[in-house]
Design a protein around this motif. Structure first.
Motif, PDB file in Angstrom:
ATOM      1  N   ASN A  23      47.625 -44.784  53.984  1.00  0.00           N
ATOM      2  CA  ASN A  23      46.584 -43.518  53.818  1.00  0.00           C
ATOM      3  C   ASN A  23      46.272 -43.814  52.429  1.00  0.00           C
ATOM      4  O   ASN A  23      46.515 -45.372  52.149  1.00  0.00           O
ATOM      5  CB  ASN A  23      48.043 -42.388  53.341  1.00  0.00           C
ATOM      6  CG  ASN A  23      48.153 -41.996  54.562  1.00  0.00           C
ATOM      7  OD1 ASN A  23      47.572 -41.612  56.017  1.00  0.00           O
ATOM      8  ND2 ASN A  23      50.047 -41.571  54.621  1.00  0.00           N
ATOM      9  N   HIS A 185      51.861 -39.043  52.343  1.00  0.00           N
ATOM     10  CA  HIS A 185      50.785 -38.408  52.406  1.00  0.00           C
ATOM     11  C   HIS A 185      49.239 -38.086  53.160  1.00  0.00           C
ATOM     12  O   HIS A 185      48.168 -39.049  52.342  1.00  0.00           O
ATOM     13  CB  HIS A 185      50.104 -38.035  51.009  1.00  0.00           C
ATOM     14  CG  HIS A 185      51.663 -37.729  50.224  1.00  0.00           C
ATOM     15  ND1 HIS A 185      52.484 -36.381  49.889  1.00  0.00           N
ATOM     16  CD2 HIS A 185      52.781 -38.143  50.020  1.00  0.00           C
ATOM     17  CE1 HIS A 185      52.796 -36.405  49.085  1.00  0.00           C
ATOM     18  NE2 HIS A 185      53.583 -37.129  49.754  1.00  0.00           N
ATOM     19  N   SER A 188      45.812 -37.886  51.395  1.00  0.00           N
ATOM     20  CA  SER A 188      45.268 -38.328  50.439  1.00  0.00           C
ATOM     21  C   SER A 188      43.736 -38.786  50.208  1.00  0.00           C
ATOM     22  O   SER A 188      43.157 -39.505  51.047  1.00  0.00           O
ATOM     23  CB  SER A 188      46.409 -39.877  50.121  1.00  0.00           C
ATOM     24  OG  SER A 188      46.347 -40.802  50.723  1.00  0.00           O
TER      25      SER A 188
END
Length: 332
Positions: A23, A185, A188
């Motif tokens: 990510n 996440h 991001s």
């Protein structure tokens, strides 16, 4: 901590195109820029041609220690040998050490020490404030407990968490519970800072990965008895395929730890959290997790009939055998 060995193997695998893309974060961007000149290093080229490469292969980084004067411990046996050949994996480990030297990996790692410490602080605080390890220990009641819990924070890991068996990989750390967890996440950006305190999921991760390690020896001891239930394998279900589960030992292992998590949620969190987790396991095709949670809750939690989980464990197998006799297997 961010483990230097695991981070090293992750970088090599990423450069080889054999690892899920991380990510976005400022750290991921810096990592990509720093190591781009080494995209065709011998270690990277070797990773490209390995046959059995999965997201958890960087656990081999735990075979490296004594940083920065790195030494390699070659495991006596590991599934990576089975998938790729012993000589191939040991060659790959040596080439990754060469990558460590040639890329000046230690300089990069040292440059980010303040970041690593900042990422670790909230994870440590959550573990302490919620007593998650203590709650897990209270279920197993083992006299001999792990000397250390090591949680390896993987800022380049976008796929999840994984229990590492240090006793198998590097006996110098045999007294530790070790697992890694990624920065998960997906929304991001290139300026984001990796975070690893997983909100309400933190307890599930700690209990799930810790249980893999706590129950490993038990599952080996009762291997024959577990194999007698192999007719329960639901290999054709989508959830099994998605998790690369092809044999009953692996299937049972996952159902067991997920059942433990449900039982602990019933004990320490609101009832709806346990119900939600049990429902997730059904959807994900871990169809025996709820059964295992039921027998733990009914016959073990809060009782002293069995002094510890080791003594209780055979009851789980007996319960599954009674509920799903061969002639009534859900797969037939």
């Amino acid at each position: 901590m961010v483990h230097p060995g695991i981070e090293l193997f992750t970088v090599v695998q990423l450069l080889a195109g054999k690892y899920p893309m991380p990510n976005k974060s400022a750290y991921a961007k810096e990592t990509e820029a720093y190591f781009a000149p080494f995209a065709n290093h011998p270690a990277v080229q070797y990773a490209r041609q390995l046959k059995g490469v999965y997201s958890d292969l960087p656990e081999l980084g735990y075979c490296l220690d004594n940083f920065p004067a790195v030494r390699i411990h070659y495991p006596a046996q590991t599934n990576w040998y089975t998938l790729n050949g012993k000589d191939s994996i040991q060659t790959y480990m040596r080439l990754c050490k060469q990558f460590f030297d040639d890329s000046h990996f230690w300089a990069f790692y040292q440059q980010h020490q303040t970041h690593y410490a900042a990422w670790a602080k909230p994870v440590q605080a959550r573990l302490a404030s919620e007593g998650l390890v203590t709650k897990l220990d209270s279920l197993y009641r083992f006299r001999t407990k792990a000397s250390y819990w090591t949680i390896c924070l993987d800022p380049l890991n976008s796929w999840g968490a994984h229990a590492i068996m240090p006793k198998t990989l590097n006996p110098r750390y045999a007294d530790r519970v070790v697992y890694n967890v990624g920065f998960l996440h997906g929304e991001s950006t290139d300026t984001s800072v990796p975070t690893f305190s997983l909100g309400s999921e933190s307890a599930i991760t700690v209990w799930h990965e810790g249980s893999h390690i706590y129950t490993n020896a038990l599952q080996q001891r009762y291997k024959a008895e577990i194999n007698k239930l192999a007719y329960l394998l639901n290999e054709t279900d989508a959830g099994m395929k998605r998790n690369n589960i092809h044999d009953w030992a692996h299937c049972f292992n996952e159902n067991l730890v997920r059942g433990v998590v449900i039982a602990l949620l019933r004990q320490y969190q609101l009832p709806k959290e346990a119900r939600k987790q049990a429902a997730r396991e059904v959807v994900d095709d871990f169809q025996y997790a709820g059964d295992i949670a039921d027998v733990i809750s009914a016959q073990y939690t809060g009782r002293r009939t069995y002094p510890d989980f080791e003594q209780f464990f055979p009851e789980i197998l007996a319960y599954l055998a009674r509920k799903y006799p061969t002639a009534e297997s859900p797969n037939q």
